[in-house]
Design a protein around this motif. Structure first.
Motif, mmCIF file in Angstrom:
data_model
loop_
_atom_site.group_PDB
_atom_site.id
_atom_site.type_symbol
_atom_site.label_atom_id
_atom_site.label_comp_id
_atom_site.label_asym_id
_atom_site.label_seq_id
_atom_site.Cartn_x
_atom_site.Cartn_y
_atom_site.Cartn_z
ATOM 1 N N SER A 218 96.633 62.601 119.064
ATOM 2 C CA SER A 218 97.490 61.415 119.189
ATOM 3 C C SER A 218 96.767 60.154 118.744
ATOM 4 O O SER A 218 97.393 59.107 118.563
ATOM 5 C CB SER A 218 97.960 61.260 120.633
ATOM 6 O OG SER A 218 96.855 61.095 121.507
ATOM 7 N N LEU A 241 101.820 62.935 121.362
ATOM 8 C CA LEU A 241 102.380 62.892 120.015
ATOM 9 C C LEU A 241 103.379 61.753 119.878
ATOM 10 O O LEU A 241 103.635 61.270 118.765
ATOM 11 C CB LEU A 241 103.045 64.224 119.665
ATOM 12 C CG LEU A 241 102.134 65.440 119.477
ATOM 13 C CD1 LEU A 241 102.942 66.651 119.036
ATOM 14 C CD2 LEU A 241 101.036 65.153 118.462
ATOM 15 N N LEU A 250 107.209 66.893 111.779
ATOM 16 C CA LEU A 250 106.558 67.617 112.876
ATOM 17 C C LEU A 250 106.969 69.083 112.756
ATOM 18 O O LEU A 250 108.086 69.463 113.094
ATOM 19 C CB LEU A 250 106.981 67.045 114.234
ATOM 20 C CG LEU A 250 106.377 67.722 115.475
ATOM 21 C CD1 LEU A 250 104.857 67.652 115.439
ATOM 22 C CD2 LEU A 250 106.919 67.103 116.745
ATOM 23 N N CYS A 268 108.936 58.430 118.227
ATOM 24 C CA CYS A 268 108.562 58.609 116.811
ATOM 25 C C CYS A 268 109.791 58.377 115.958
ATOM 26 O O CYS A 268 110.370 59.316 115.383
ATOM 27 C CB CYS A 268 107.971 59.994 116.583
ATOM 28 S SG CYS A 268 106.554 60.376 117.630
#
Length: 1011
Positions: A218, A241, A250, A268
């Motif tokens: 991370s 993450l 991903l 994200c």
């Protein structure tokens, strides 16, 4: 460490200088500078098939004009770039490459380099990009590469590099891209990946990397692409993450990841692709996923996710593909998904979804593929679906949908696949399903459709498979189908078709699969059937056909499965049947065949099942039947007029499970050779004229008396002993006139009454206890009734406790494989017997555990196939979470088909070699298969996501050895059994392999392969 590295570099330079001196002496090229000499040494180790390096001339002063070489523009130029990409070069890479110390760019990709990556590359201290991908390099990643401090790109993908990724990778502070997928890398990921602050791409999929995803990944704050698919990673997905705010891809599919989906991934917001499928993730889909406003592809299928589909998924306005299939999702399908106007693919199949298909889905104008199969959906198909102009694949099978199929379906869209089977649809088949001549599969089986097959279907030139089983369709055989050049499969079983089978059927010369059973066809089978030379499976059972079997059927050389049972065929069997050398299943039961059984049937060495019961065959049993060494499922000659002795050659059928000879006129003794029939599960010679002692073998001693009744001359265990007599003396009793004593009269009378009573009792017990599957005229007419519980008594010789001890309480060291349904352990019993024990995963609650468990056990217990060793029993412990079924070792084949298996990339062709699984070599017999062929799965990469949910693809050898031989019927397995076994085999092949080839998975199972 650093001083050691400097010593290595010094040694390497000394070696390179030595090589250079030798090269100078050999080449006598005094004018060429040192870098040119290094390059000539490199060339000397290569095979240049097309003379691409002809311009590399030793008479030049510098190599700067050589093909693939670039130099600096200085007065004293040096080589700064070497690009030999895609030049068909092969050989080892010379250590002399390390002499190019000014090299900044090296690209040797897409060639045939092999051997180790030379550590001398570490001397190229200015190297910025290194492309060694798509070669045959092997060995470990040299640690020396990890000291190229200027390196920004390291690409070694698609090689055979092994070992672990060096921890020293952390030294590459300038690294932007690390690409190492499709190798043989092992071990854990480096724990210090977080130090690579500039890293944007980390791809190491399709290796054997183990351990967990390090939490400090991370800290790779620049990371955009994380690809670790197809490894052996375990543990959870790190919550951290969610800190990778630049992440766009991903890719973690096909690992052993567990735990819940981190809601932090919703942070994200630049994610475009999330592929987490084929893991063991549980819990609900986080509502935070609705924040991924740039997401285009979301793949969460084949996990253990539960709960409802969050309505926030409808916020993914840019999504094109969403796949949540093969989970345990419940509730209704959110209407909000209809807001995703650009959606191309929506797969929600094999969940537990309820409710109706939202009418709002009719607004998804860009939808191409929709699969909602294997759920509990109700209601009609939205009428608006017929206006979805882009729709090509519509799969809604195995639900409880009702109403009529929209009659304009196909007018506005180029339909490619339509599978609406196993629902409750009524009314006619839409007439324009194939209006655009694009339809290859139409499956409307197991509904309540009526009427004729419309002309729009029978004239569909693109059609490959037509499956209309289990409706109430009427009319005659649709001869127009025989004009379709691509048609390979016609299944019209269980309808109300009638009339003659026309001679025009001979024009269906592309057919490979023809099923017409359980209809009302009459008259004789036309001789033109012999023109169907590509036919592999032909089932015309349960009709009203008469006459002889046409001898022209011998022209169907590819025929593997032939079922003519339950008709009124008569006369003798043609000897030509013995020439069908590919035949594996032959069912002739319940007809009026007469005459002798042709000895030529003994030539059918591939046969696994031979059903000839309930006819009028006469004469002896041909000894040649003993040559059918592959016969496993059954040999049924019962209910005929056969005479003579039982051939001892039948004792050679060592794989046979059912041998039925009852209700004939056989004489003589039962051969001692039957002691070889170790696989026998059912045996019946009752109601013949056999005599003499039974062979003294355990097989008969433990068998029911009903298997021998009706043969008064037979004696021995389990019947009366052979020296036993019904009278007290060897002479029968006689009357002595009026001088006979009253006591003797009473005794004789009592004995007579007692004897009659004993016979009646035996008969009553016989009819009460006789096994249906043994005495029924046809073995395949068994009806398995639902029972409240399933229990098989423990196999003699070991107990559940023995299994616990043999696996050290199911320790991980005994694991040989994991599948979707549980874990398989290797156990060596005290007797030395090697078995496989499957411990069912109990990660679901309520009745689902019991239902799934019972369905799987019931299914496996009824599977009869020569490549699948039978299930003997299962143990049910007092702990609800510890249920295990006990296989003989070969049944691990099922896990090989569906679980974590050795992988061989497709680009290696079809030369599949046997691979030990977990260090073990499975021991099932694959008759007719090469000894070097083992069922393995290869990964198929499909552009734009997963087409047909088929990443597993079978080699032709595997198809021949396994899939098309399965003999499963819906009646035998039941609804739950079909679904359970279908789930086991699901996704093991793509549309072309499984629809267009001849993998004979009958009924509902075949359809499940295609989702």
């Amino acid at each position: 460490m650093f001083s050691k590295f400097r010593l290595r570099r010094f040694s390497a330079l000394v070696y390179i200088e030595f090589v250079l001196v030798v090269a100078v002496l050999l080449c006598s090229s005094e004018g060429l500078n040192m870098e040119g000499q290094y390059l000539l040494q490199l060339k000397s180790d290569l095979h240049d098939e097309f003379n691409q390096l002809d311009s590399w001339n030793s008479s030049d002063e510098t190599p700067c004009r050589w093909y693939g070489v670039s130099c600096t523009p200085d007065y004293y130029p040096v080589v700064q770039s070497l690009v030999l990409k895609s030049m068909n070069l092969s050989g080892s890479l010379s250590p002399s490459i390390g002499g190019l110390t000014h090299l900044a760019h090296l690209d040797l990709s897409f060639n045939g380099f092999f051997g180790s990556i030379p550590k001398e590359i570490g001397n190229c201290s200015l190297l910025d990009t290194l492309y060694l991908n798509n070669n045959q390099f092997s060995g470990e990643i040299p640690i020396e590469l990890c000291y190229l401090y200027n390196l920004s790109v390291l690409n070694i993908c698609n090689n055979k590099v092994s070992g672990s990724i060096p921890e020293e990778l952390e030294n590459l502070s300038s690294l932007l891209q690390f690409v190492a997928y499709s190798n043989n890398l092992t071990g854990p990921l480096p724990s210090s990946l977080g130090k690579l602050k500039r890293l944007t791409t980390f791809r190491a999929g399709q290796n054997s990397i183990s351990g967990s995803i390090p939490a400090d990944i991370s800290e790779c704050e620049s990371l955009e692409v994380l690809g670790l698919a197809q490894n052996n990673l375990v543990g959870g997905i790190p919550n951290g993450l969610g800190m990778l705010v630049n992440l766009t891809e991903l890719i973690l599919w096909d690992n052993g990841l567990s735990g819940i989906l981190p809601k932090e991934l919703g942070n994200c917001t630049y994610l475009e692709t999330v592929a987490l499928y084929a893991n063991s993730l549980v819990g609900e889909i986080p509502v935070e996923f609705g924040n991924l406003s740039f997401l285009k592809k979301l793949y969460l299928y084949r996990n253990g996710l539960n709960g409802t589909i969050p309505k926030e998924i409808g916020n993914l306005s840019l999504a094109t593909e969403i796949d949540f299939s093969e989970n345990w999702l419940t509730g209704e399908i959110p209407v909000e998904i209809s807001k995703i106007k650009g959606l191309h693919l929506l797969y929600l199949f094999q969940n537990q979804l309820t409710g109706v298909i939202p009418n709002e889905f009719s607004s998804l104008r860009n939808l191409i593929k929709l699969d909602l199969s294997i759920n509990n959906l109700t209601g009609p198909i939205p009428v608006g679906f017929q206006y979805l102009t882009q729709l090509s694949m519509l799969q809604l099978f195995n639900n409880s949908l009702s109403g009529s199929i929209p009659q304009n379906l196909g007018i506005f869209s180029r339909l490619w696949v339509v599978d609406l089977s196993e629902n409750h649809f009524i009314g006619p088949i839409p007439r324009r399903l194939c209006l655009h001549s694009n339809l290859i599969l139409l499956n409307l089986g197991s509904n309540m459709l009526t009427g004729n097959i419309p002309d729009g279907v029978t004239n569909c030139q693109s059609l490959v498979q037509l499956r209309l089983v289990g409706n109430s369709l009427t009319g005659s055989f649709p001869s127009d189908l025989c004009k379709l050049a691509n048609l390979s499969t016609v299944e019209l079983d269980q309808n109300k078709f009638s009339g003659l089978i026309p001679p025009g059927i001979g024009n269906c010369n592309t057919l490979q699969r023809l099923h017409l059973s359980e209809n009302y066809f009459t008259s004789e089978l036309p001789r033109e059937i012999g023109f169907l030379t590509k036919l592999v499976t032909f089932n015309i059972s349960s009709n009203a056909l008469t006459g002889r079997i046409p001898p022209e059927i011998v022209n169907c050389k590819m025929l593997q499965r032939l079922d003519l049972s339950r008709n009124s065929f008569s006369d003798a069997l043609p000897d030509e049947l013995g020439a069908l050398s590919q035949l594996e299943l032959l069912k002739l039961s319940e007809n009026k065949f007469s005459g002798n059984i042709p000895a030529a049937l003994g030539n059918l060495y591939r046969l696994t099942e031979l059903q000839m019961g309930a006819n009028m065959f006469s004469g002896p049993i041909p000894p040649e039947l003993g040559s059918l060494s592959g016969l496993q499922i059954a040999l049924n000659l019962s209910y005929n007029n056969l005479s003579g002795t039982v051939p001892s050659q039948l004792g050679s059928l060592v794989l046979l499970e059912f041998l039925l000879l009852n209700n004939n006129h056989l004489t003589g003794e039962i051969p001692d050779s039957f002691g070889n029939l170790a696989s026998l599960m059912g045996f019946n010679v009752s109601f013949n004229e056999l005599f003499g002692p039974l062979p003294s073998i355990p097989l008969f001693e433990n068998m029911e008396v009903s298997s021998f009744i009706g043969n008064p001359g037979i004696c021995g265990e389990p019947l009366k002993t052979c020296n036993e007599s019904p009278f007290p003396s060897s002479n029968p009793p006689t009357w002595q006139g009026s001088n006979a004593s009253v006591g003797k009269i009473v005794a004789i009378t009592a004995a007579s009454i007692g004897g009659v009573s004993l016979i009646l009792i035996v008969i009553i017990i016989y009819f009460m206890r006789r096994p249906v599957q043994i005495l029924a005229p046809v073995l395949d007419k068994e009806q398995f009734d639902a029972v409240p519980d399933i229990y098989f008594s423990p196999k003699e010789g070991f107990t559940f406790q023995d299994l616990v001890e043999a696996t050290n309480c199911f320790d991980e060291s005994f694991v040989i494989g994991r599948g979707a349904c549980g874990t398989v352990y290797r156990a060596v019993m005290l007797s030395g017997q090697v078995i496989a024990v499957k411990k069912l995963a109990s990660n679901r609650e309520g009745d689902n555990v019991d239902d799934s468990f019972r369905a799987e056990i019931s299914t496996l217990g009824k599977v009869r196939h020569r490549n699948i060793v039978k299930l003997y029993e299962y143990a049910y412990t007092m702990k609800v979470t510890e249920k295990c079924d006990i296989y003989s070792y070969g049944v691990v084949l099922l896990e090989l088909l569906t679980g974590r298996t050795p992988v061989q990339p497709l680009d290696q062709g079809e030369q599949y070699t046997e691979k030990a699984w977990g260090g073990l070599r499975p021991t099932w017999p694959l008759h007719g298969c090469s000894a070097t062929v083992c069922p393995t799965c290869a990964q198929i990469k499909v552009a734009g996501g997963r087409q047909w949910k088929a990443r597993g693809i079978f080699s032709s050898a595997l198809q021949d050895c396994v899939l098309r031989y399965l003999n499963l019927s819906e009646n035998a397995l039941g609804e739950k059994g079909v679904r359970a076994f279908g789930a086991l085999l699901k996704s093991q092949g793509n549309l072309e392999e499984l629809y267009l080839e001849n993998n004979d998975i009958s009924g509902k199972l075949h359809k499940q392969f295609t989702s």
